[in-house]
Design an enzyme around this catalytic site. Structure first.
Site, PDB file in Angstrom:
ATOM      1  N   HIS A  67       1.023  -1.396  -0.074  1.00  0.00           N
ATOM      2  CA  HIS A  67      -0.322  -0.132   0.279  1.00  0.00           C
ATOM      3  C   HIS A  67       0.802   1.004  -0.081  1.00  0.00           C
ATOM      4  O   HIS A  67       0.758   2.177  -0.662  1.00  0.00           O
ATOM      5  CB  HIS A  67      -1.064  -0.251   1.361  1.00  0.00           C
ATOM      6  CG  HIS A  67      -2.124   1.194   1.420  1.00  0.00           C
ATOM      7  ND1 HIS A  67      -3.235   1.557   1.104  1.00  0.00           N
ATOM      8  CD2 HIS A  67      -1.121   2.634   1.967  1.00  0.00           C
ATOM      9  CE1 HIS A  67      -3.641   2.479   1.194  1.00  0.00           C
ATOM     10  NE2 HIS A  67      -2.683   3.047   1.545  1.00  0.00           N
ATOM     11  N   GLU A  68       1.871   1.836   0.842  1.00  0.00           N
ATOM     12  CA  GLU A  68       2.709   2.792   1.170  1.00  0.00           C
ATOM     13  C   GLU A  68       3.632   2.404  -0.523  1.00  0.00           C
ATOM     14  O   GLU A  68       4.370   3.662  -0.640  1.00  0.00           O
ATOM     15  CB  GLU A  68       4.050   2.797   2.525  1.00  0.00           C
ATOM     16  CG  GLU A  68       2.560   2.046   3.392  1.00  0.00           C
ATOM     17  CD  GLU A  68       1.748   3.459   3.726  1.00  0.00           C
ATOM     18  OE1 GLU A  68       1.990   4.367   3.574  1.00  0.00           O
ATOM     19  OE2 GLU A  68       0.712   3.180   3.926  1.00  0.00           O
ATOM     20  N   HIS A  71       1.595   3.871  -2.768  1.00  0.00           N
ATOM     21  CA  HIS A  71       1.398   6.156  -2.895  1.00  0.00           C
ATOM     22  C   HIS A  71       3.351   6.561  -2.952  1.00  0.00           C
ATOM     23  O   HIS A  71       2.986   7.563  -4.148  1.00  0.00           O
ATOM     24  CB  HIS A  71       1.803   6.233  -1.327  1.00  0.00           C
ATOM     25  CG  HIS A  71       0.492   6.810  -0.655  1.00  0.00           C
ATOM     26  ND1 HIS A  71      -0.933   6.996  -1.198  1.00  0.00           N
ATOM     27  CD2 HIS A  71       0.166   5.676   0.603  1.00  0.00           C
ATOM     28  CE1 HIS A  71      -1.559   6.621  -0.450  1.00  0.00           C
ATOM     29  NE2 HIS A  71      -1.754   5.650   0.121  1.00  0.00           N
TER      30      HIS A  71
END
Length: 155
Positions: A67-68, A71
């Site tokens: 998820h990170e 980004h």
């Protein structure tokens, strides 16, 4: 697991899932309480909540790392890196990252009352519920154009 092992793990996930190297710092931050991890826009570093690893294991933390990294890679590519962006959602689904992290046990959910303020018309008694505080002098009753009075709801 320490920060150097986490760094190697993030670099390996980045190459395996995204095909692009991770060239910044990844570390654990024990001060994180309500989030599984976070990505910093200015430094491009990633922090992971160590409690997620202790509670849910490596599979869940790998999803948080993905998820990170979504980004991270989208931001560096100049594309939509925010949660609401379609590019972010598509990449997260493609790499099988988690949209939300698991709630840690023992951490009570922070629930607030849906409405904290009530505007009451002085003339007809009509009530208007509000989540945010407003200046009643700027408004009038929609039913009778009467003066409104602000009340705080206890809770």
């Amino acid at each position: 697991m320490d920060d150097t092992q986490l760094q190697a793990w993030v670099e390996e996930i980045s190459l395996r899932s995204f095909g692009v190297p991770f060239r910044h710092q990844a570390s654990f931050n024990p001060r994180l309480r309500t989030t599984g991890g976070r990505y910093f826009l200015k430094s491009h570093n990633i922090e992971i909540n160590p409690a997620q690893l202790q509670t849910y294991g490596t599979d869940e933390v790998e999803k948080i790392i993905k998820h990170e990294l979504c980004h991270y890679h989208l931001h560096l590519a100049g594309r939509g890196y925010k949660h609401r962006d379609p590019e972010f959602k598509a990449l997260l689904q493609k790499v099988e990252g988690s949209r939300y992290c698991q709630t840690l046990p023992g951490k009570a959910q922070r629930r607030t009352l849906p409405y904290r303020y009530k505007l009451i018309c002085v003339q007809c008694g009509t009530e208007y519920m509000r989540k945010r505080k407003v200046d009643p002098a700027r408004y009038r009753c929609g039913r009778c154009s009467g003066v409104l009075k602000l009340h705080t709801i206890k809770g």
